[in-house]
Design an enzyme around this catalytic site. Structure first.
Site, PDB file in Angstrom:
ATOM      1  N   VAL A  85      23.064   5.053 -42.275  1.00 35.19           N
ATOM      2  CA  VAL A  85      22.306   4.246 -41.317  1.00 35.19           C
ATOM      3  C   VAL A  85      22.102   2.847 -41.873  1.00 35.19           C
ATOM      4  O   VAL A  85      21.680   2.683 -43.017  1.00 35.19           O
ATOM      5  CB  VAL A  85      20.937   4.894 -41.017  1.00 35.19           C
ATOM      6  CG1 VAL A  85      20.108   4.005 -40.095  1.00 35.19           C
ATOM      7  CG2 VAL A  85      21.130   6.274 -40.397  1.00 35.19           C
ATOM      8  N   CYS A  86      22.412   1.860 -41.062  1.00 36.64           N
ATOM      9  CA  CYS A  86      22.232   0.459 -41.452  1.00 36.64           C
ATOM     10  C   CYS A  86      21.061  -0.099 -40.642  1.00 36.64           C
ATOM     11  O   CYS A  86      21.196  -0.378 -39.451  1.00 36.64           O
ATOM     12  CB  CYS A  86      23.499  -0.350 -41.182  1.00 36.64           C
ATOM     13  SG  CYS A  86      23.371  -2.090 -41.660  1.00 36.64           S
TER      14      CYS A  86
END
Length: 237
Positions: A93-94
């Site tokens: 996840v960014c």
């Protein structure tokens, strides 16, 4: 200072958060330790919120914490396949809240938008759900998903390519839920009911767990804690 002290301090902080989430769980989430007596890796389940593209979804993820938590952020990686502008192909996840608070002008993120020690697992999970519904397309982790999402959004749903991919992934996730024996909430009422059931079960689990009670001691007990958590931290040394 012993090298184990920061690790013991992190375990104490994580045990407080974990016990809190077990006793008072967030709606639409499940958390548990990936391995017994290892506070540094959690299994996360995120149920797709009602009235969104992700409704009825069952999304599994891993959250891993650094030895100096909460001064450094954890990482969050989906193990369920998820097509999203801010999720890499490998599931990472960014999101700003999980980035170290350094000055990085090219990223377009301000240090205040990044991680700080006042953040918690609760705020991370709420931020991720918000991100699912409102992706950040300005600096995407998945460029193709970002372009597709913008087409869907700008067409007000007429271009259904993005929507159809999400629906297929939701259907696949429900097959995994069935294998895991998990009833996925569909309506808002079901969404909140699942959390209440988890809360009841979690309270019983937390009350019977001497491990967590031992870790949430006075600050003066850090030295004794080093010995008690040696086994729990050996995998993270």
């Amino acid at each position: 200072m012993s090298e184990k002290l920061p690790k013991a301090s992190a375990i104490k902080a994580l045990s407080v958060e974990y016990t809190g989430l077990v006793q008072e769980p967030l709606e639409g989430f499940q958390v548990k330790l990936a391995r017994e007596e290892n506070m540094f890796e959690w299994d996360i389940v995120i149920f797709g919120p009602p009235e969104t593209l992700y409704q009825g979804g069952y999304f599994k993820a891993k959250m891993r914490f650094p030895q100096d938590y909460p001064f450094s952020p954890p990482t969050l990686k989906f193990t369920t396949k998820l097509w999203h502008p801010n999720i890499y192909d490998n599931g990472d996840v960014c999101i700003s809240i999980l980035h170290p608070p350094v000055d990085d002008p090219p990223s377009g993120e301000l240090p205040c938008e990044r991680w700080n020690p006042t953040q918690t697992v609760r705020t991370i999970l709420l931020s991720v759900v918000s991100l699912l519904n409102e992706p950040n397309t300005f600096s995407p982790a998945n460029v193709d998903a970002s372009v597709m999402y913008r087409r869907w959004k700008e067409s007000q749903g007429a271009n259904k390519e993005y929507e159809e991919i999400i629906k297929r992934q939701v259907a696949m996730s429900r097959e995994q839920a069935a294998k895991d024996g998990v009833d996925v909430p569909q309506t808002l009422e079901d969404y909140t009911r699942a959390s209440r059931i988890q809360r009841e079960r979690g309270q019983s689990q937390a009350e019977s767990s001497d491990f967590y009670e031992d870790l949430i001691g006075d600050d003066d007990d850090d030295t004794d804690m080093e010995t008690s958590v040696t086994n729990a931290t050996s995998d993270n040394s």
